[in-house]
Design a protein around this motif. Structure first.
Motif, PDB file in Angstrom:
ATOM      1  N   SER A  91       0.836  -1.215   0.000  1.00 35.78           N
ATOM      2  CA  SER A  91       0.000   0.000   0.000  1.00 35.78           C
ATOM      3  C   SER A  91       0.866   1.259   0.000  1.00 35.78           C
ATOM      4  O   SER A  91       0.531   2.252  -0.657  1.00 35.78           O
ATOM      5  N   PHE A  92       1.957   1.216   0.730  1.00 35.36           N
ATOM      6  CA  PHE A  92       2.875   2.361   0.755  1.00 35.36           C
ATOM      7  C   PHE A  92       3.431   2.661  -0.633  1.00 35.36           C
ATOM      8  O   PHE A  92       3.562   3.825  -1.032  1.00 35.36           O
ATOM      9  N   LEU A  93       3.767   1.612  -1.381  1.00 35.07           N
ATOM     10  CA  LEU A  93       4.318   1.828  -2.722  1.00 35.07           C
ATOM     11  C   LEU A  93       3.303   2.488  -3.640  1.00 35.07           C
ATOM     12  O   LEU A  93       3.674   3.267  -4.524  1.00 35.07           O
ATOM     13  N   GLY A  94       2.032   2.198  -3.450  1.00 29.99           N
ATOM     14  CA  GLY A  94       1.016   2.915  -4.216  1.00 29.99           C
ATOM     15  C   GLY A  94       0.905   4.368  -3.790  1.00 29.99           C
ATOM     16  O   GLY A  94       0.729   5.261  -4.626  1.00 29.99           O
ATOM     17  N   SER A 146      -2.105   4.414  -8.365  1.00 29.54           N
ATOM     18  CA  SER A 146      -1.691   4.601  -6.971  1.00 29.54           C
ATOM     19  C   SER A 146      -2.612   3.884  -5.984  1.00 29.54           C
ATOM     20  O   SER A 146      -2.187   3.593  -4.859  1.00 29.54           O
ATOM     21  N   VAL A 147      -3.859   3.598  -6.375  1.00 29.12           N
ATOM     22  CA  VAL A 147      -4.781   2.904  -5.464  1.00 29.12           C
ATOM     23  C   VAL A 147      -4.837   1.403  -5.742  1.00 29.12           C
ATOM     24  O   VAL A 147      -5.410   0.655  -4.949  1.00 29.12           O
ATOM     25  N   VAL A 148      -4.257   0.958  -6.844  1.00 32.74           N
ATOM     26  CA  VAL A 148      -4.292  -0.471  -7.173  1.00 32.74           C
ATOM     27  C   VAL A 148      -3.540  -1.310  -6.143  1.00 32.74           C
ATOM     28  O   VAL A 148      -4.047  -2.364  -5.707  1.00 32.74           O
ATOM     29  N   PRO A 149      -2.325  -0.933  -5.702  1.00 30.02           N
ATOM     30  CA  PRO A 149      -1.648  -1.763  -4.698  1.00 30.02           C
ATOM     31  C   PRO A 149      -2.460  -1.967  -3.421  1.00 30.02           C
ATOM     32  O   PRO A 149      -2.458  -3.059  -2.842  1.00 30.02           O
ATOM     33  N   ALA A 202      -5.505  -9.765   0.116  1.00 31.29           N
ATOM     34  CA  ALA A 202      -4.397 -10.663   0.436  1.00 31.29           C
ATOM     35  C   ALA A 202      -4.294 -10.895   1.939  1.00 31.29           C
ATOM     36  O   ALA A 202      -3.916 -11.989   2.381  1.00 31.29           O
ATOM     37  N   VAL A 203      -4.630  -9.890   2.733  1.00 25.53           N
ATOM     38  CA  VAL A 203      -4.576 -10.043   4.189  1.00 25.53           C
ATOM     39  C   VAL A 203      -5.635 -11.031   4.659  1.00 25.53           C
ATOM     40  O   VAL A 203      -5.420 -11.801   5.606  1.00 25.53           O
ATOM     41  N   ALA A 257       3.526 -11.436  -3.062  1.00 22.08           N
ATOM     42  CA  ALA A 257       4.778 -11.549  -3.805  1.00 22.08           C
ATOM     43  C   ALA A 257       4.572 -11.134  -5.260  1.00 22.08           C
ATOM     44  O   ALA A 257       5.375 -10.374  -5.827  1.00 22.08           O
ATOM     45  N   GLY A 258       3.508 -11.629  -5.883  1.00 18.17           N
ATOM     46  CA  GLY A 258       3.226 -11.232  -7.262  1.00 18.17           C
ATOM     47  C   GLY A 258       2.902  -9.762  -7.392  1.00 18.17           C
ATOM     48  O   GLY A 258       3.298  -9.108  -8.368  1.00 18.17           O
ATOM     49  N   SER A 259       2.189  -9.212  -6.418  1.00 15.90           N
ATOM     50  CA  SER A 259       1.815  -7.790  -6.467  1.00 15.90           C
ATOM     51  C   SER A 259       3.041  -6.900  -6.298  1.00 15.90           C
ATOM     52  O   SER A 259       3.160  -5.854  -6.955  1.00 15.90           O
ATOM     53  N   LEU A 260       3.962  -7.292  -5.431  1.00 17.66           N
ATOM     54  CA  LEU A 260       5.199  -6.509  -5.276  1.00 17.66           C
ATOM     55  C   LEU A 260       6.031  -6.541  -6.551  1.00 17.66           C
ATOM     56  O   LEU A 260       6.632  -5.527  -6.938  1.00 17.66           O
ATOM     57  N   ALA A 261       6.078  -7.690  -7.207  1.00 18.37           N
ATOM     58  CA  ALA A 261       6.806  -7.774  -8.472  1.00 18.37           C
ATOM     59  C   ALA A 261       6.140  -6.899  -9.533  1.00 18.37           C
ATOM     60  O   ALA A 261       6.815  -6.218 -10.317  1.00 18.37           O
ATOM     61  N   LEU A 262       4.801  -6.899  -9.565  1.00 17.85           N
ATOM     62  CA  LEU A 262       4.082  -6.038 -10.508  1.00 17.85           C
ATOM     63  C   LEU A 262       4.351  -4.566 -10.223  1.00 17.85           C
ATOM     64  O   LEU A 262       4.609  -3.774 -11.150  1.00 17.85           O
TER      65      LEU A 262
END
Length: 243
Positions: free
Chosen positions: A134-137, A159-162, A169-170, A182-187
């Motif tokens: 979420s922070f990365l978004g 910016s809201v997709v992550p 996921a939680v 893991a896949g979302s961080l790679a994306l």
């Protein structure tokens, strides 16, 4: 007279005809006319750039010095602010420390872990990964609104997709939630690299993201595999442990 004695008469006549022809052509086509430019794929970019520079110098115009090549993302890592390096690599501690084998080792070493964290390190790691995603978004949201009314809609939407990926996921069981994260961080890393290449992030940010994302993804995938009850995964882990 000396030149005429050294150069034969036929050569002198040929030089005279060539000079007259050149003067006639220069009266119709300027030296730097695009009509006499040779495409760069034919001669190569380096030759074409050098020819263009020579033409500009002969015409009297100022020539800008060539721009230096941008540093690679790995080299730009060392240009990051010290505080960004400190916070970034410190943020890897929950990813690595809450991977089940590492958490078990820390418990056996007497590390003061909370009881709930000791009982479910993968779950705590999953929750922390959702916060980081979420922070990365939010980084994109903050960068986009700096442009005021010129903020791009695409960047605001991304910016809201992550956060939307981190939320379910939680709620998923740890093996599946960790894999989704893991896949979302790679994306997110791929999207950030695209914005960095476009100059919309400082180079050091892209260099910092590479090792941080890599270790976070490896930690989450390890947790996903070790906490899964899938027979194929259990068989693979046992074969790897006995090899």
């Amino acid at each position: 007279l000396g030149l005429q004695l050294l150069v034969p008469a036929p050569c002198t006549m040929a030089l005279s005809v060539m000079s007259q022809h050149a003067r006639r052509m220069s009266a119709f086509i300027p030296f730097n006319s695009p009509q006499i430019q040779i495409p760069s794929p034919v001669l190569g970019r380096g030759f074409a750039a050098g020819a263009a520079r020579s033409a500009a110098e002969l015409s009297g115009s100022k020539v800008a010095p060539p721009a230096p090549p941008p540093p690679s993302f790995v080299a730009s890592l060392f240009q990051a602010p010290p505080m960004a390096l400190l916070l970034g690599f410190s943020g890897l501690a929950p990813f690595v420390g809450l991977t089940p084998p590492v958490a078990e080792y820390l418990l056996q070493s007497g590390a003061p872990l909370p009881v709930s964290m000791a009982l479910d390190p993968g779950g705590w790691q999953k929750t922390y990964g959702a916060c980081i995603l979420s922070f990365l978004g939010g980084v994109h949201w903050g960068a986009a609104i700096q442009g005021g009314t010129n903020a791009t809609s695409a960047r605001l939407l991304w910016s809201v997709v992550p956060s939307l990926l981190a939320w379910p996921a939680v709620a998923l069981p740890t093996p599946y939630g960790s894999a989704v994260l893991a896949g979302s961080l790679a994306l997110a890393h791929g999207v950030d690299m695209r914005y960095a290449r476009a100059g919309l992030f400082p180079p050091w940010y892209a260099g910092l993201r590479l090792p941080l994302t890599s270790l976070a993804v490896v930690s989450l995938i390890t947790t996903s595999m070790l906490t899964s009850n899938h027979p194929w995964i259990d068989k693979t882990i046992k074969q790897f442990a006995h090899s």
